[in-house]
Each structure stands twice: as C-alpha cells, then as structure tokens.
Design a protein around this motif. Structure first.
Motif, PDB file in Angstrom:
ATOM      1  N   VAL A  14       0.845  -1.202   0.000  1.00 44.92           N
ATOM      2  CA  VAL A  14       0.000   0.000   0.000  1.00 44.92           C
ATOM      3  C   VAL A  14       0.880   1.251   0.000  1.00 44.92           C
ATOM      4  O   VAL A  14       0.631   2.220  -0.729  1.00 44.92           O
ATOM      5  CB  VAL A  14      -0.949  -0.015   1.215  1.00 44.92           C
ATOM      6  N   GLY A  15       1.919   1.218   0.830  1.00 42.01           N
ATOM      7  CA  GLY A  15       2.852   2.346   0.841  1.00 42.01           C
ATOM      8  C   GLY A  15       3.560   2.526  -0.489  1.00 42.01           C
ATOM      9  O   GLY A  15       3.742   3.655  -0.967  1.00 42.01           O
ATOM     10  N   MET A  16       3.935   1.406  -1.116  1.00 42.61           N
ATOM     11  CA  MET A  16       4.596   1.505  -2.417  1.00 42.61           C
ATOM     12  C   MET A  16       3.643   2.007  -3.495  1.00 42.61           C
ATOM     13  O   MET A  16       4.054   2.710  -4.423  1.00 42.61           O
ATOM     14  CB  MET A  16       5.169   0.149  -2.815  1.00 42.61           C
ATOM     15  N   GLY A  17       2.349   1.666  -3.365  1.00 39.96           N
ATOM     16  CA  GLY A  17       1.373   2.213  -4.313  1.00 39.96           C
ATOM     17  C   GLY A  17       1.253   3.724  -4.182  1.00 39.96           C
ATOM     18  O   GLY A  17       1.196   4.454  -5.184  1.00 39.96           O
ATOM     19  N   SER A  18       1.221   4.203  -2.930  1.00 37.28           N
ATOM     20  CA  SER A  18       1.195   5.657  -2.720  1.00 37.28           C
ATOM     21  C   SER A  18       2.491   6.297  -3.219  1.00 37.28           C
ATOM     22  O   SER A  18       2.478   7.383  -3.821  1.00 37.28           O
ATOM     23  CB  SER A  18       1.001   5.957  -1.234  1.00 37.28           C
ATOM     24  N   TRP A  19       3.600   5.608  -2.946  1.00 37.56           N
ATOM     25  CA  TRP A  19       4.885   6.107  -3.446  1.00 37.56           C
ATOM     26  C   TRP A  19       4.892   6.196  -4.969  1.00 37.56           C
ATOM     27  O   TRP A  19       5.402   7.166  -5.543  1.00 37.56           O
ATOM     28  CB  TRP A  19       6.009   5.197  -2.970  1.00 37.56           C
ATOM     29  N   LEU A  20       4.309   5.200  -5.631  1.00 37.93           N
ATOM     30  CA  LEU A  20       4.271   5.211  -7.092  1.00 37.93           C
ATOM     31  C   LEU A  20       3.473   6.409  -7.610  1.00 37.93           C
ATOM     32  O   LEU A  20       3.883   7.066  -8.577  1.00 37.93           O
ATOM     33  CB  LEU A  20       3.661   3.910  -7.605  1.00 37.93           C
ATOM     34  N   GLY A  21       2.349   6.706  -6.966  1.00 40.84           N
ATOM     35  CA  GLY A  21       1.578   7.881  -7.385  1.00 40.84           C
ATOM     36  C   GLY A  21       2.359   9.170  -7.215  1.00 40.84           C
ATOM     37  O   GLY A  21       2.382  10.029  -8.114  1.00 40.84           O
ATOM     38  N   ALA A  22       3.018   9.315  -6.057  1.00 42.50           N
ATOM     39  CA  ALA A  22       3.820  10.522  -5.825  1.00 42.50           C
ATOM     40  C   ALA A  22       5.001  10.596  -6.791  1.00 42.50           C
ATOM     41  O   ALA A  22       5.341  11.671  -7.298  1.00 42.50           O
ATOM     42  CB  ALA A  22       4.314  10.537  -4.379  1.00 42.50           C
ATOM     43  N   ALA A  23       5.610   9.441  -7.061  1.00 37.94           N
ATOM     44  CA  ALA A  23       6.750   9.423  -7.983  1.00 37.94           C
ATOM     45  C   ALA A  23       6.309   9.803  -9.396  1.00 37.94           C
ATOM     46  O   ALA A  23       7.021  10.532 -10.104  1.00 37.94           O
ATOM     47  CB  ALA A  23       7.395   8.038  -7.982  1.00 37.94           C
ATOM     48  N   LEU A  73      -0.719  -7.038  -5.859  1.00 32.71           N
ATOM     49  CA  LEU A  73      -1.170  -6.078  -6.869  1.00 32.71           C
ATOM     50  C   LEU A  73      -2.365  -5.282  -6.369  1.00 32.71           C
ATOM     51  O   LEU A  73      -2.467  -4.071  -6.604  1.00 32.71           O
ATOM     52  CB  LEU A  73      -1.532  -6.815  -8.162  1.00 32.71           C
ATOM     53  N   LEU A  74      -3.282  -5.964  -5.672  1.00 33.29           N
ATOM     54  CA  LEU A  74      -4.436  -5.257  -5.115  1.00 33.29           C
ATOM     55  C   LEU A  74      -4.000  -4.225  -4.075  1.00 33.29           C
ATOM     56  O   LEU A  74      -4.553  -3.119  -4.011  1.00 33.29           O
ATOM     57  CB  LEU A  74      -5.405  -6.265  -4.491  1.00 33.29           C
ATOM     58  N   ALA A  75      -3.001  -4.588  -3.275  1.00 30.77           N
ATOM     59  CA  ALA A  75      -2.506  -3.642  -2.269  1.00 30.77           C
ATOM     60  C   ALA A  75      -1.863  -2.429  -2.934  1.00 30.77           C
ATOM     61  O   ALA A  75      -2.050  -1.286  -2.496  1.00 30.77           O
ATOM     62  CB  ALA A  75      -1.508  -4.346  -1.355  1.00 30.77           C
ATOM     63  N   VAL A  76      -1.123  -2.677  -4.008  1.00 26.63           N
ATOM     64  CA  VAL A  76      -0.503  -1.557  -4.737  1.00 26.63           C
ATOM     65  C   VAL A  76      -1.574  -0.649  -5.320  1.00 26.63           C
ATOM     66  O   VAL A  76      -1.492   0.589  -5.238  1.00 26.63           O
ATOM     67  CB  VAL A  76       0.431  -2.091  -5.838  1.00 26.63           C
ATOM     68  N   LEU A  77      -2.617  -1.251  -5.910  1.00 25.47           N
ATOM     69  CA  LEU A  77      -3.710  -0.450  -6.473  1.00 25.47           C
ATOM     70  C   LEU A  77      -4.434   0.336  -5.386  1.00 25.47           C
ATOM     71  O   LEU A  77      -4.821   1.489  -5.597  1.00 25.47           O
ATOM     72  CB  LEU A  77      -4.689  -1.357  -7.218  1.00 25.47           C
ATOM     73  N   CYS A  78      -4.624  -0.285  -4.227  1.00 23.22           N
ATOM     74  CA  CYS A  78      -5.268   0.428  -3.120  1.00 23.22           C
ATOM     75  C   CYS A  78      -4.423   1.622  -2.667  1.00 23.22           C
ATOM     76  O   CYS A  78      -4.946   2.717  -2.418  1.00 23.22           O
ATOM     77  CB  CYS A  78      -5.491  -0.533  -1.950  1.00 23.22           C
ATOM     78  N   GLY A  79      -3.126   1.415  -2.554  1.00 22.05           N
ATOM     79  CA  GLY A  79      -2.246   2.517  -2.165  1.00 22.05           C
ATOM     80  C   GLY A  79      -2.236   3.628  -3.197  1.00 22.05           C
ATOM     81  O   GLY A  79      -2.268   4.822  -2.854  1.00 22.05           O
ATOM     82  N   PHE A  80      -2.226   3.241  -4.479  1.00 22.67           N
ATOM     83  CA  PHE A  80      -2.241   4.237  -5.554  1.00 22.67           C
ATOM     84  C   PHE A  80      -3.552   5.019  -5.543  1.00 22.67           C
ATOM     85  O   PHE A  80      -3.562   6.249  -5.696  1.00 22.67           O
ATOM     86  CB  PHE A  80      -2.038   3.536  -6.894  1.00 22.67           C
ATOM     87  N   ALA A  81      -4.675   4.306  -5.349  1.00 24.23           N
ATOM     88  CA  ALA A  81      -5.978   4.972  -5.300  1.00 24.23           C
ATOM     89  C   ALA A  81      -6.082   5.888  -4.084  1.00 24.23           C
ATOM     90  O   ALA A  81      -6.645   6.997  -4.168  1.00 24.23           O
ATOM     91  CB  ALA A  81      -7.091   3.925  -5.280  1.00 24.23           C
ATOM     92  N   ILE A  87      -4.203  12.192  -1.018  1.00 22.56           N
ATOM     93  CA  ILE A  87      -2.897  12.827  -0.780  1.00 22.56           C
ATOM     94  C   ILE A  87      -2.425  13.679  -1.958  1.00 22.56           C
ATOM     95  O   ILE A  87      -1.614  14.590  -1.778  1.00 22.56           O
ATOM     96  CB  ILE A  87      -1.839  11.739  -0.460  1.00 22.56           C
ATOM     97  N   LYS A  88      -2.934  13.418  -3.150  1.00 22.24           N
ATOM     98  CA  LYS A  88      -2.364  14.020  -4.351  1.00 22.24           C
ATOM     99  C   LYS A  88      -2.343  15.548  -4.292  1.00 22.24           C
ATOM    100  O   LYS A  88      -1.311  16.181  -4.550  1.00 22.24           O
ATOM    101  CB  LYS A  88      -3.134  13.552  -5.583  1.00 22.24           C
ATOM    102  N   LYS A  89      -3.470  16.168  -3.962  1.00 18.12           N
ATOM    103  CA  LYS A  89      -3.534  17.633  -3.957  1.00 18.12           C
ATOM    104  C   LYS A  89      -2.561  18.227  -2.937  1.00 18.12           C
ATOM    105  O   LYS A  89      -1.865  19.209  -3.223  1.00 18.12           O
ATOM    106  CB  LYS A  89      -4.962  18.086  -3.663  1.00 18.12           C
ATOM    107  N   ILE A  94       2.672  20.841  -1.797  1.00  9.97           N
ATOM    108  CA  ILE A  94       3.971  20.816  -1.104  1.00  9.97           C
ATOM    109  C   ILE A  94       5.112  20.780  -2.113  1.00  9.97           C
ATOM    110  O   ILE A  94       6.144  21.455  -1.947  1.00  9.97           O
ATOM    111  CB  ILE A  94       4.038  19.608  -0.148  1.00  9.97           C
ATOM    112  N   LEU A  95       4.935  20.007  -3.188  1.00 12.81           N
ATOM    113  CA  LEU A  95       5.973  19.910  -4.214  1.00 12.81           C
ATOM    114  C   LEU A  95       6.226  21.263  -4.878  1.00 12.81           C
ATOM    115  O   LEU A  95       7.384  21.675  -5.066  1.00 12.81           O
ATOM    116  CB  LEU A  95       5.571  18.871  -5.263  1.00 12.81           C
ATOM    117  N   GLU A  96       5.156  21.970  -5.231  1.00 11.66           N
ATOM    118  CA  GLU A  96       5.318  23.283  -5.860  1.00 11.66           C
ATOM    119  C   GLU A  96       5.987  24.270  -4.910  1.00 11.66           C
ATOM    120  O   GLU A  96       6.859  25.048  -5.318  1.00 11.66           O
ATOM    121  CB  GLU A  96       3.956  23.821  -6.304  1.00 11.66           C
ATOM    122  N   LYS A  97       5.574  24.244  -3.649  1.00 14.75           N
ATOM    123  CA  LYS A  97       6.199  25.139  -2.678  1.00 14.75           C
ATOM    124  C   LYS A  97       7.683  24.818  -2.511  1.00 14.75           C
ATOM    125  O   LYS A  97       8.526  25.727  -2.419  1.00 14.75           O
ATOM    126  CB  LYS A  97       5.484  25.034  -1.327  1.00 14.75           C
TER     127      LYS A  97
END
Length: 212
Positions: A14-23, A73-81, A87-89, A94-97
């Motif tokens: 799940v953490g890696m899915g979130s990491w993938l979205g941020a990356a 794979l389901l855990a990765v998709l859950c983290g990405f979703a 978290i995306k916004k 934070i990234l722009e700042k």
C-alpha cells in the motif's frame, strides 16, 4: 508465509502504491513531456520504470523475501488509489512550494555570489583599466609636450640660420637657390605634417578618454 508477514507485505505494498503515485507526479512535473523530445521521454520512461521495479522488488525482498502474491497487486492499487483521492492535492502543493523555495534560494545564493565575488572583481578590473588609461594619458601628454618643445626649440635655433640664409641667398646662384628652397619647403612640410598627425592623435585620445 505467516499472517504477520502477509500483513506487513500488504502495508508495504500500500505504501509503495502511494509512493508510485507521488513518484509519477514528481516525474511528470520535472520532465514536462510537451517540451521534451520523444526519444528523450522514451529513455527517461525506461529508467523511471526500471527504478520503480527495483524499488518494489527490494521492498518485497525486505518484507517477505521476495515472494509474490496476487493480493500484492491489489494492495498496490489500493495505495495508488488512496494517494490519488486523499494525498495528491496536498503533495502537489507541497511539491510546488518546495520547488519555489529551492529556486528562490538558488537565486538568492546567485545574487549573494554576484555581490560578494563578481562585482568586486569587476570593480577591481575597472579600476586597473582606468589606472592604465590614466598612465597612458599622462605619458601621451608628456610625449606631446616634449615634441612641441623640441619643435619650438628647433624653430628658435633655426631662425638665425634662416635669417642668415636669406641674406646669403642673394649670393648663391639662382639654380642653387631654387634647390635649397625646395629642400627647405620639404623639411618644413614634413615637420608640419608630423605635428598635425600628433595633434589629431592627441584630440582623438582625449575624446576617447572623455567617453570612458
């Protein structure tokens, strides 16, 4: 694989899915695809996904010794979703700042470096240049003064000779008289030309100095 290992694996994925979205967002922000050539984007994509694959495999290796299950794979998709919806916004803000702060800090250091390093060096070279010009102007004025002094002194010395020559000219045959007159005119013309050239050079140098 024990239940605790499976639980840790789920959390890690799940953490890696979130990491993938941020990356992906970070990669897209810095890459700026519309402004890059296609071949460059293609090469960057290969390196990006290869790096992400290595990170995922390393995470699995650390958690469950690299065992792969379908639920991963389901855990990765859950983290990405979760990243996309929650978290995306915040992350993009934070990234722009962070980018703006980094750019402003970089510009500040450039300005400080210009003030502390570049400007003093520029002023030193400018002072040296002006000093050299001043010395050259001083030497040039001395040279002009010496030439005028020598020219005037020679004229004074030659004046009695000229008077004597005028008195003796009547005793010299006419053919010799014409020859001497021509030589005298050539010498006088030569000296006058040299004086005019030096005067022009002096005036040109004076104008150049005033412009500086």
């Amino acid at each position: 694989m024990t239940l605790s290992t499976q639980f840790y694996t789920m959390l890690a994925m799940v953490g890696m899915g979130s990491w993938l979205g941020a990356a992906l967002d970070t990669y897209g922000r810095f890459l700026q695809r519309p402004k890059r050539a296609r071949w460059l984007v293609f090469i960057n994509d290969i390196f990006f996904w290869a790096l992400q694959g290595l990170l995922f495999f390393y995470s699995l290796l650390m958690v469950n010794e690299g065992e792969f299950r379908v639920y991963i794979l389901l855990a990765v998709l859950c983290g990405f979703a979760a990243y996309q919806s929650l978290i995306k916004k915040i992350y993009l803000w934070i990234l722009e700042k962070a980018i703006q702060i980094t750019i402003q800090t970089y510009r500040l250091f450039l300005k400080i470096g210009r003030i502390l390093l570049i400007n003093p060096v520029y002023w030193i070279f400018q002072m040296i240049f002006l000093l050299i010009l001043g010395i050259l102007k001083f030497l040039w004025n001395i040279l002009i003064w010496l030439f005028k002094f020598v020219f005037s002194f020679v004229k004074i010395l030659l004046k009695p000779l000229v008077l004597i020559g005028k008195l003796l000219v009547f005793l010299i045959p006419k053919s010799w008289r014409n020859r001497i007159t021509q030589i005298y005119k050539k010498i006088a013309g030569f000296l006058i030309k040299r004086k005019n050239v030096l005067d022009k050079l002096s005036s040109w140098y004076t104008r150049l100095w005033k412009k500086k």
